[in-house]
Design a protein around this motif. Structure first.
Motif, PDB file in Angstrom:
ATOM      1  N   ILE A  97       0.849  -1.191   0.000  1.00 51.23           N
ATOM      2  CA  ILE A  97       0.000   0.000   0.000  1.00 51.23           C
ATOM      3  C   ILE A  97       0.885   1.242   0.000  1.00 51.23           C
ATOM      4  N   SER A  99       0.681   5.766  -1.497  1.00 49.10           N
ATOM      5  CA  SER A  99      -0.254   6.853  -1.794  1.00 49.10           C
ATOM      6  C   SER A  99      -0.058   7.348  -3.220  1.00 49.10           C
ATOM      7  N   LEU A 123      -3.379   4.744  -2.366  1.00 51.17           N
ATOM      8  CA  LEU A 123      -4.463   5.423  -1.665  1.00 51.17           C
ATOM      9  C   LEU A 123      -4.674   6.825  -2.222  1.00 51.17           C
ATOM     10  N   VAL A 131      -3.485  11.625   3.360  1.00 52.21           N
ATOM     11  CA  VAL A 131      -3.995  10.249   3.297  1.00 52.21           C
ATOM     12  C   VAL A 131      -5.027  10.045   4.406  1.00 52.21           C
ATOM     13  N   LEU A 136      -6.865   3.791   4.613  1.00 59.51           N
ATOM     14  CA  LEU A 136      -5.711   2.922   4.783  1.00 59.51           C
ATOM     15  C   LEU A 136      -6.113   1.618   5.468  1.00 59.51           C
ATOM     16  N   GLN A 137      -6.859   1.730   6.553  1.00 57.87           N
ATOM     17  CA  GLN A 137      -7.288   0.528   7.273  1.00 57.87           C
ATOM     18  C   GLN A 137      -8.119  -0.382   6.384  1.00 57.87           C
ATOM     19  N   ILE A 147       3.587  -0.952   3.910  1.00 60.76           N
ATOM     20  CA  ILE A 147       2.955   0.345   3.676  1.00 60.76           C
ATOM     21  C   ILE A 147       4.070   1.358   3.471  1.00 60.76           C
ATOM     22  N   VAL A 149       4.465   5.432   2.851  1.00 65.53           N
ATOM     23  CA  VAL A 149       3.865   6.764   2.741  1.00 65.53           C
ATOM     24  C   VAL A 149       4.923   7.804   3.106  1.00 65.53           C
ATOM     25  N   ILE A 165      -0.384   6.434  10.983  1.00 65.67           N
ATOM     26  CA  ILE A 165      -0.169   5.390   9.972  1.00 65.67           C
ATOM     27  C   ILE A 165       0.704   4.290  10.554  1.00 65.67           C
ATOM     28  N   SER A 169      -0.034   0.261  10.995  1.00 65.15           N
ATOM     29  CA  SER A 169       0.874  -0.768  10.482  1.00 65.15           C
ATOM     30  C   SER A 169       1.261  -1.755  11.582  1.00 65.15           C
TER      31      SER A 169
END
Length: 381
Positions: A97, A99, A123, A131, A136-137, A147, A149, A165, A169
């Motif tokens: 994941i 952004s 995202l 974000v 995200l979740q 992840i 970002v 964030i 995670s």
């Protein structure tokens, strides 16, 4: 001819004279290979590298010095973090994941990993470039392994909710990588407090030399393991082989120490300077749009959309008086609109009417900058 006022510090900063002075002996006086520890010359260089690593680790909030891996810059660090973690963990899962507004050093690397079987979710961000934690979740799957970002955006200056964030995670047992090229040295940062597992940075963004950077690799709760993506020599825990650039490493540590020491005062000064320029421009042109989050942002960044004025034309008109950019220095050769500006909702025309100011230590006269810019806009309007 008078030198133009430099306003592109997001792209790069000049080397601080104190940093250069610290580096100079390691070009010709202390010149040994830091891996040649069997003799005096090599040991002198190794001691300098060890001291630099200790300084940087402490300033980033690391638990151990060896959590800092020296690289050629943030781009290389991003590649090592993303490719190295994916290859190490792909038997566990292949979902990553990130952004939509990441730097090309992340987005292009993720695209490369898709060719190796990675599944990437980008995202969306809101109109400020932030974000959404709930999004995200919702994006996390049972096979999500990473992840990534960025801390602060290089174009619009928006700072992400990194701690939150990181908490997400950790809750899901997913590694968290942060591209912090724009933030290290400029924003308060502690990797363990922020729940970061991997963090990339580059010296030339905080008044250090170009061509050197680093990657924080967490060793505690969890101990992060990466597959190497370069081979030959075994330096830097086997993750970044090659002869260490001792002068640059020494310079990076000195630059970071200076930046952190003066960080609070400089953030306040640049915040006031940016606010003054913003107020002056709005007074002259109420239709101007300032992009990015109004508060949660880099204090030295201004991203400005000027309706009816082409950014490249304004840059060319003022090139002898101001040095600024139309966006990221890494994408100025491209003719397509900025992916960051598109992600926050700007039209193609608005993207091409957008400029970026990056103030710095040498930026002093907000009134002069405002007057030059206002004069240029009036000529093109």
């Amino acid at each position: 001819m008078t030198e133009p006022i430099y306003l592109d510090h997001n792209a790069t900063t000049p080397v601080d004279p104190r940093v250069l002075e610290k580096m100079l002996p390691y070009f010709s006086e202390i010149y040994g290979n830091a891996s040649s520890i069997d003799h005096l010359h090599g040991n002198r260089s190794k001691k300098a590298v060890d001291a630099a690593r200790q300084t940087i680790a402490k300033l980033l909030g690391c638990r151990k010095d060896n959590e800092v891996i020296f690289t050629g810059g943030a781009t290389e660090a991003n590649n090592l973090a993303l490719i190295g973690s994916y290859r190490r963990l792909r038997e566990k899962g292949r979902h990553i994941i990130s952004s939509a507004i990441e730097h090309p050093a992340v987005l292009d690397t993720l695209h490369y990993l898709e060719n190796e079987g990675a599944e990437v979710t980008l995202l969306p961000v809101d109109c400020y470039g932030v974000v959404d934690i709930q999004a995200l979740q919702a994006a996390i799957r049972s096979d999500t392994i990473l992840i990534s970002v960025m801390f602060a955006n290089n174009e619009i200056g928006t700072i992400q909710p990194i701690k939150e964030i990181g908490e997400v995670s950790k809750k899901h047992g997913v590694l968290f990588h942060v591209d912090a090229a724009q933030a290290v040295g400029h924003e308060p940062l502690h990797v363990y407090d922020l729940n970061i597992d991997l963090l990339s940075f580059s010296a030339h963004k905080f008044y250090g030399p170009k061509g050197v950077g680093g990657l924080f690799v967490r060793t505690y709760a969890p101990m992060v393991r990466l597959d190497a993506v370069m081979f030959g020599g075994g330096q830097e825990r086997g993750l970044r082989p090659g002869t260490l650039n001792v002068p640059a490493i020494v310079g990076m540590a000195e630059a970071l120490a200076i930046a952190v020491q003066g960080q609070k005062a400089e953030r306040e000064r640049l915040g006031d300077l940016s606010a003054t320029i913003k107020a002056n421009l709005l007074a002259a042109f109420p239709g101007i749009i300032f992009n990015g989050h109004p508060e949660k942002r880099l204090q030295h960044n201004l991203n400005i959309t000027i309706p009816g004025v082409e950014a490249k034309g304004l840059i060319h008109l003022l090139k002898d008086r101001l040095s600024f950019s139309a966006g990221s220095a890494c994408s100025t050769t491209k003719v397509e609109p900025s992916h960051v500006l598109k992600a926050i909702g700007l039209s193609d025309d608005e993207c091409f009417q957008t400029i970026r100011f990056g103030a710095g230590r040498s930026t002093m006269n907000s009134l002069q900058i405002s007057e030059i810019l206002i004069e240029g806009i009036r000529k093109l309007n």
